[in-house]
Scaffold this motif. Structure first.
Motif, short mmCIF file in Angstrom:
data_model
loop_
_atom_site.label_atom_id
_atom_site.label_comp_id
_atom_site.label_asym_id
_atom_site.label_seq_id
_atom_site.Cartn_x
_atom_site.Cartn_y
_atom_site.Cartn_z
N ASN A 62 -68.32 -9.94 32.13
CA ASN A 62 -67.62 -8.90 32.89
C ASN A 62 -66.25 -8.58 32.29
N ILE A 63 -65.18 -8.69 33.07
CA ILE A 63 -63.87 -8.23 32.63
C ILE A 63 -63.18 -9.18 31.65
N TYR A 64 -63.60 -10.43 31.58
CA TYR A 64 -62.86 -11.43 30.83
C TYR A 64 -62.62 -11.06 29.36
N THR A 65 -63.66 -10.62 28.68
CA THR A 65 -63.52 -10.34 27.25
C THR A 65 -62.55 -9.19 26.98
N SER A 66 -62.66 -8.13 27.76
CA SER A 66 -61.76 -7.00 27.56
C SER A 66 -60.33 -7.36 28.01
N PHE A 67 -60.21 -8.17 29.07
CA PHE A 67 -58.91 -8.60 29.55
C PHE A 67 -58.15 -9.36 28.46
N LEU A 68 -58.84 -10.28 27.80
CA LEU A 68 -58.21 -11.06 26.72
C LEU A 68 -57.97 -10.20 25.48
N ALA A 69 -58.92 -9.31 25.18
CA ALA A 69 -58.75 -8.43 24.02
C ALA A 69 -57.55 -7.51 24.20
N GLU A 70 -57.35 -7.02 25.42
CA GLU A 70 -56.20 -6.16 25.70
C GLU A 70 -54.88 -6.91 25.53
N HIS A 71 -54.92 -8.21 25.65
CA HIS A 71 -53.71 -9.01 25.43
C HIS A 71 -53.53 -9.37 23.96
N GLY A 72 -54.41 -8.87 23.11
CA GLY A 72 -54.24 -9.05 21.67
C GLY A 72 -55.13 -10.08 21.02
N TYR A 73 -55.97 -10.75 21.81
CA TYR A 73 -56.83 -11.78 21.23
C TYR A 73 -58.07 -11.16 20.58
N GLU A 74 -58.52 -11.81 19.52
CA GLU A 74 -59.77 -11.41 18.88
C GLU A 74 -60.90 -12.09 19.66
N VAL A 75 -61.77 -11.28 20.26
CA VAL A 75 -62.79 -11.81 21.17
C VAL A 75 -64.16 -11.30 20.77
N PHE A 76 -65.12 -12.20 20.72
CA PHE A 76 -66.51 -11.84 20.43
C PHE A 76 -67.43 -12.45 21.49
N THR A 77 -68.60 -11.86 21.63
CA THR A 77 -69.63 -12.41 22.53
C THR A 77 -70.89 -12.69 21.72
N LEU A 78 -71.39 -13.91 21.83
CA LEU A 78 -72.66 -14.27 21.20
C LEU A 78 -73.77 -14.09 22.22
N HIS A 79 -74.63 -13.10 21.98
CA HIS A 79 -75.73 -12.81 22.90
C HIS A 79 -76.96 -13.63 22.50
N LEU A 80 -77.28 -14.60 23.30
CA LEU A 80 -78.45 -15.45 23.04
C LEU A 80 -79.67 -14.92 23.78
N PRO A 81 -80.88 -15.39 23.40
CA PRO A 81 -82.07 -15.01 24.17
C PRO A 81 -81.88 -15.26 25.65
N TRP A 82 -82.56 -14.47 26.46
CA TRP A 82 -82.29 -14.45 27.89
C TRP A 82 -82.45 -15.80 28.59
N ASN A 83 -83.64 -16.40 28.51
CA ASN A 83 -83.87 -17.54 29.40
C ASN A 83 -84.84 -18.58 28.85
N ASN A 84 -85.16 -18.49 27.57
CA ASN A 84 -86.05 -19.47 26.96
C ASN A 84 -85.20 -20.57 26.33
N PRO A 85 -85.18 -21.78 26.89
CA PRO A 85 -84.28 -22.84 26.41
C PRO A 85 -84.43 -23.14 24.92
N GLN A 86 -85.66 -23.21 24.44
CA GLN A 86 -85.88 -23.55 23.03
C GLN A 86 -85.36 -22.44 22.12
N GLN A 87 -85.66 -21.20 22.46
CA GLN A 87 -85.18 -20.08 21.65
C GLN A 87 -83.65 -19.99 21.68
N ARG A 88 -83.06 -20.27 22.82
CA ARG A 88 -81.60 -20.23 22.93
C ARG A 88 -80.95 -21.30 22.05
N LYS A 89 -81.50 -22.49 22.07
CA LYS A 89 -80.94 -23.56 21.24
C LYS A 89 -81.11 -23.25 19.75
N GLU A 90 -82.27 -22.75 19.39
CA GLU A 90 -82.52 -22.42 17.97
C GLU A 90 -81.58 -21.32 17.49
N ARG A 91 -81.37 -20.31 18.34
CA ARG A 91 -80.49 -19.21 17.96
C ARG A 91 -79.04 -19.69 17.86
#
Length: 222
Positions: A62-91
């Protein structure tokens, strides 16, 4: 025939609810004032998505990433697979190895459910790319991590404030999300910055943590 129509109507309603709830949540207008003179981190902040479903997939933090970016921080989001535990760990492991290969570094930010999911991997792999770990936890959480100090990297918890004013519509969509993910516990809407009354106060807690990380980067760079 009537049953088929009823099922079709139910599917259309469910899909509409899912899409509208994601759009409404991700497009919330939450004004805030910038806090001046923030010390910035040398390395970017990397937020990792937790379990997702059709009822909760857009703008996970939600707002957290843009809130920190607006304060000058370099912010990224790592989008992992939705809900498969094995795929999420592998990714996640694949991503870590990529960053190590290119000698990149970052400060890792996870919710408590995702940390529990990846804790063994983080301990065993001991990635040189992760400079710190921040675990964002639910208000008055009963499942706080007691072994953060034993991690091979500097780590801390950020406990979020509870919301007293989250909308019934978002609560309904999130309950359906909880049911679909089949998790015993998930981050609360307030923990993820989705509630208007706590989004900025919780964002300020993350901002305070980011400044602590910046001080750590400054010390380590000397």
């Amino acid at each position: 025939m009537d049953v088929a129509v009823l099922i079709l109507c139910l599917l259309v309603f469910t899909l509409g609810l899912a899409l509208f709830s994601n759009q409404a949540r991700s497009q919330q207008d939450i004004p805030f004032e910038l806090k001046p003179n923030c010390l910035l981190t040398r390395f970017p902040l990397l937020f990792v998505t937790g379990p997702r479903s059709i009822f909760y997939f857009r703008s996970y933090w939600n707002i957290y990433t843009s809130f920190l970016a607006e304060h000058g921080y370099e912010v990224f989001t790592l989008h992992l697979p939705w809900n498969n535990p094995q795929q999420r760990k592998e990714r996640f492991l694949y991503f870590l190895k990529q960053q190590e290969e290119h000698r990149r570094h970052f400060h890792l930010v996870l919710d408590q459910v995702t940390f529990a999911e990846f804790e063994d991997l983080i301990r065993q792999h001991k990635s040189t790319a992760i400079m710190s770990l921040t675990e964002v936890i639910n208000p008055e959480s009963n499942s706080k991590t007691f072994a953060l100090s034993a991690l091979p990297i500097p780590s801390a918890e950020v406990e979020c404030l509870p919301s007293q004013n989250s909308s019934a519509f978002l609560k309904l969509a999130y309950k359906l999300h909880h049911w679909l993910t089949k998790k015993q516990q998930l981050p609360t809407l307030s923990t993820l910055g989705a509630c208007k009354d706590t989004a900025i106060p919780n964002g300020l807690r993350l901002l305070e943590r980011a400044q602590t990380l910046a001080e750590m980067d400054l010390r380590d760079d000397r």
